[in-house]
Design an enzyme around this catalytic site. Structure first.
Site, PDB file in Angstrom:
ATOM      1  N   GLU A   1       0.928  -1.275  -0.037  1.00 13.60           N
ATOM      2  CA  GLU A   1      -0.033  -0.010   0.187  1.00 13.60           C
ATOM      3  C   GLU A   1       0.865   1.414  -0.021  1.00 13.60           C
ATOM      4  OE1 GLU A   1      -3.821  -1.512   2.326  1.00 13.60           O
ATOM      5  OE2 GLU A   1      -2.386  -1.040   3.465  1.00 13.60           O
TER       6      GLU A   1
ATOM      7  N   CYS B   1       3.489   8.642   0.424  1.00 12.15           N
ATOM      8  CA  CYS B   1       3.755   8.066   1.546  1.00 12.15           C
ATOM      9  C   CYS B   1       4.084   6.593   1.077  1.00 12.15           C
ATOM     10  CB  CYS B   1       3.170   7.977   2.702  1.00 12.15           C
ATOM     11  SG  CYS B   1       3.351   6.908   4.149  1.00 12.15           S
TER      12      CYS B   1
ATOM     13  N   CYS C   1       7.226  -5.951   7.877  1.00 14.20           N
ATOM     14  CA  CYS C   1       8.338  -5.221   8.492  1.00 14.20           C
ATOM     15  C   CYS C   1       8.645  -6.138   9.681  1.00 14.20           C
ATOM     16  CB  CYS C   1       7.678  -4.034   9.204  1.00 14.20           C
ATOM     17  SG  CYS C   1       8.941  -2.904  10.362  1.00 14.20           S
TER      18      CYS C   1
ATOM     19  N   CYS D   1       6.776  -2.884  16.030  1.00 16.54           N
ATOM     20  CA  CYS D   1       6.333  -1.935  17.123  1.00 16.54           C
ATOM     21  C   CYS D   1       5.032  -2.475  17.735  1.00 16.54           C
ATOM     22  CB  CYS D   1       6.484  -0.599  16.506  1.00 16.54           C
ATOM     23  SG  CYS D   1       7.900  -0.013  16.033  1.00 16.54           S
TER      24      CYS D   1
ATOM     25  N   CYS E   1       1.766  -0.647  15.779  1.00 15.64           N
ATOM     26  CA  CYS E   1       1.591  -0.440  14.188  1.00 15.64           C
ATOM     27  C   CYS E   1       1.215  -1.931  13.646  1.00 15.64           C
ATOM     28  CB  CYS E   1       3.223  -0.263  13.723  1.00 15.64           C
ATOM     29  SG  CYS E   1       3.397   0.014  11.820  1.00 15.64           S
TER      30      CYS E   1
ATOM     31  N   LEU F   1      10.833   7.999  17.589  1.00 17.37           N
ATOM     32  CA  LEU F   1      11.410   7.848  18.941  1.00 17.37           C
ATOM     33  C   LEU F   1      10.317   7.368  19.983  1.00 17.37           C
ATOM     34  CD1 LEU F   1      13.786   8.709  20.619  1.00 17.37           C
ATOM     35  CD2 LEU F   1      12.823  11.022  20.916  1.00 17.37           C
TER      36      LEU F   1
ATOM     37  N   CYS G   1      -1.188   6.483   9.656  1.00 15.39           N
ATOM     38  CA  CYS G   1       0.197   5.993  10.078  1.00 15.39           C
ATOM     39  C   CYS G   1       0.072   4.752  10.839  1.00 15.39           C
ATOM     40  CB  CYS G   1       0.530   7.085  11.269  1.00 15.39           C
ATOM     41  SG  CYS G   1       1.291   8.460  10.440  1.00 15.39           S
TER      42      CYS G   1
HETATM   43  N1  SAH Z   1       9.471   2.041   9.949  1.00 14.40           N
HETATM   44  C1  SAH Z   1       9.771   3.279   9.843  1.00 14.40           C
HETATM   45  C2  SAH Z   1       8.578   3.920   8.854  1.00 14.40           C
HETATM   46  C3  SAH Z   1       7.284   3.709   8.741  1.00 14.40           C
HETATM   47  S1  SAH Z   1       6.040   4.195  10.055  1.00 14.40           S
HETATM   48  C4  SAH Z   1       9.681   3.991  11.108  1.00 14.40           C
HETATM   49  O1  SAH Z   1       9.373   3.319  12.122  1.00 14.40           O
HETATM   50  O2  SAH Z   1       9.932   5.303  11.257  1.00 14.40           O
HETATM   51  C5  SAH Z   1       5.612   5.931   9.999  1.00 14.40           C
HETATM   52  C6  SAH Z   1       5.628   6.630  11.311  1.00 14.40           C
HETATM   53  O3  SAH Z   1       4.321   6.169  11.763  1.00 14.40           O
HETATM   54  C7  SAH Z   1       6.453   5.957  12.414  1.00 14.40           C
HETATM   55  O4  SAH Z   1       6.930   6.763  13.317  1.00 14.40           O
HETATM   56  C8  SAH Z   1       5.614   5.024  13.158  1.00 14.40           C
HETATM   57  O5  SAH Z   1       6.103   4.655  14.365  1.00 14.40           O
HETATM   58  C9  SAH Z   1       4.505   5.819  13.108  1.00 14.40           C
HETATM   59  N2  SAH Z   1       3.223   4.875  13.598  1.00 14.40           N
HETATM   60  C10 SAH Z   1       3.242   3.410  13.326  1.00 14.40           C
HETATM   61  N3  SAH Z   1       1.872   2.949  13.763  1.00 14.40           N
HETATM   62  C11 SAH Z   1       1.369   4.147  14.146  1.00 14.40           C
HETATM   63  C12 SAH Z   1      -0.062   4.283  14.713  1.00 14.40           C
HETATM   64  N4  SAH Z   1      -0.959   3.149  14.971  1.00 14.40           N
HETATM   65  N5  SAH Z   1      -0.479   5.504  14.973  1.00 14.40           N
HETATM   66  C13 SAH Z   1       0.480   6.508  14.859  1.00 14.40           C
HETATM   67  N6  SAH Z   1       1.801   6.654  14.418  1.00 14.40           N
HETATM   68  C14 SAH Z   1       2.017   5.279  14.089  1.00 14.40           C
END
Ligand code: SAH
Length: 351
Positions: A95, A108, A115, A119, A122, A218, A336
């Site tokens: 996507e 984006c 991945c 996290c 996510c 972070l 996100c």
């Molecule tokens: N792997 C990379 C890029 C992908 S995610 C990274 O971690 O930076 C892009 C951003 O969205 C990251 O800051 C991620 O932590 C954030 N993100 C992921 N899941 C989210 C959620 N459920 N709500 C808000 N931000 C989220």
């Protein structure tokens, strides 16, 4: 060419195409003509390349894959955000998200199918990583976005599915093709790479001499909180990450943006804010607060608006430039962390 696999034409450098042409007994200048078709005219097929002799077009078609992505579905959110689901040639689905604003057309893009970093909040990492995207597939995402917008994109962010620094070489190759004035011609400062904190990737980027923007996810002001949210913190702790970021800023003179997903009572108390300020006040940087987009696999709730506003006030008062990314596209799961790579197991070749 590896293992007899065809390369994607959108994933090779101009100089490599020139070499290929010379090896095939052709004239070097053809490479620029082909690139004009690829990136200026955004050709959809070899046959559009009218100034390229048919026999050469046939040779090219034998050697390279032209279409890396096939559009499966586009969903439009009530905020104007659009999510494109595309099928890759091996059947995997990815996507990407189009985020229009009055002054910009952002895309984006994803860098991997899935991945591995997992996290907690996510959706993209829930099933682990299937494979890396090739540079040609990433450039293909940018071209698909442009076709969907019906206009040039102005900004590209690696914030879709995947961890760009877990696919460093192909991501950088894509960045160079996207940035090449003879290629896609998107300014490096309009390209943002976001990492969950892969320290060696940040160190390598520092050496590239590219003007791309770096964002670091972070999400926590202490190891204690970060360990619970982001397994990557076990490999590269907060101290190591912050020291690497400090060096990066010092050596490149480029300002890092720290992303901070705000989760109610998990990382959004006044104490967390004070810790965050302490962590970030030793070198210049920016903060982008992202109120959590809730997903079904994670029980955390998004922060209250007052809490987000209080974070902004406190960070700004401490001299840290802070913005908020209010979620867009939640209604179509395009916000996100809501992107996932689905697998229908049907390939572009089969269809
Ligand atoms: N792997 C990379 C890029 C992908 S995610 C990274 O971690 O930076 C892009 C951003 O969205 C990251 O800051 C991620 O932590 C954030 N993100 C992921 N899941 C989210 C959620 N459920 N709500 C808000 N931000 C989220």
């Amino acid at each position: 060419m590896q293992n007899g696999e065809k390369q994607f034409i959108h994933g090779i450098f101009l100089s490599e195409l020139e070499d290929w042409l010379v090896r095939a007994g052709e004239k070097k200048f053809r490479a620029k003509q082909i690139w004009q078709w690829l990136y200026h005219h955004e050709a959809q097929d070899w046959d559009e390349m009218k100034n390229i002799p048919k026999s050469l077009r046939e040779q090219l078609a034998d050697a390279f894959v032209f279409r890396a992505l096939e559009k499966v579905e586009v969903q439009e959110s009530n905020t104007g955000t659009r999510k494109i689901l595309s099928r890759l040639i091996d059947g995997e689905l990815i996507e990407e998200v189009l985020i229009p604003a009055p002054d910009r057309r952002t895309v984006c893009v994803s860098s991997q199918v899935g991945c591995m970093f997992g996290c907690a909040f996510c959706a993209s990492g829930q099933l682990g990583v299937k494979r890396n995207l090739k540079a040609g597939e990433i450039v293909g995402e940018a071209l698909a976005a442009q076709r969907e917008y019906g206009d040039r994109i102005t900004n590209l962010v690696f914030m879709g599915i995947g961890e760009p620094f877990d696919n460093y070489d192909e991501v950088m190759r894509a960045v160079r093709i996207l940035n090449d004035p003879d290629g896609f011609c998107l300014g490096a400062r309009r390209i943002t790479i976001s990492t969950c904190g892969v320290v060696p990737g940040i160190q390598r980027l520092e050496e590239e001499g590219l003007q791309v923007e770096l964002s670091v996810s972070l999400h926590a002001p202490s190891n204690h909180v970060r360990d619970a949210l982001m397994p990557v913190n076990v490999s590269w702790s907060l101290d190591e990450l912050m020291e690497t970021c400090r060096q990066y800023t010092k050596n490149t003179k480029r300002i890092i943006t720290f992303e901070y997903t705000m989760i109610r009572d998990v990382n959004d108390t006044d104490e967390h804010c004070r810790e965050l300020i302490g962590l970030l006040s030793t070198f210049p940087c920016r903060v982008n607060l992202i109120p959590l987009s809730e997903i079904e696999e994670y029980e955390g709730k998004t922060s209250r608006r007052e809490t987000v506003e209080s974070f902004i006030r406190q960070l700004e008062r401490a001299g840290i430039n802070t913005t908020v990314r209010w979620s867009k596209g939640v209604d179509v799961n395009a916000a996100c962390g809501q992107l996932r790579s689905k697998s229908l197991g049907k390939s572009l070749r089969d269809s």
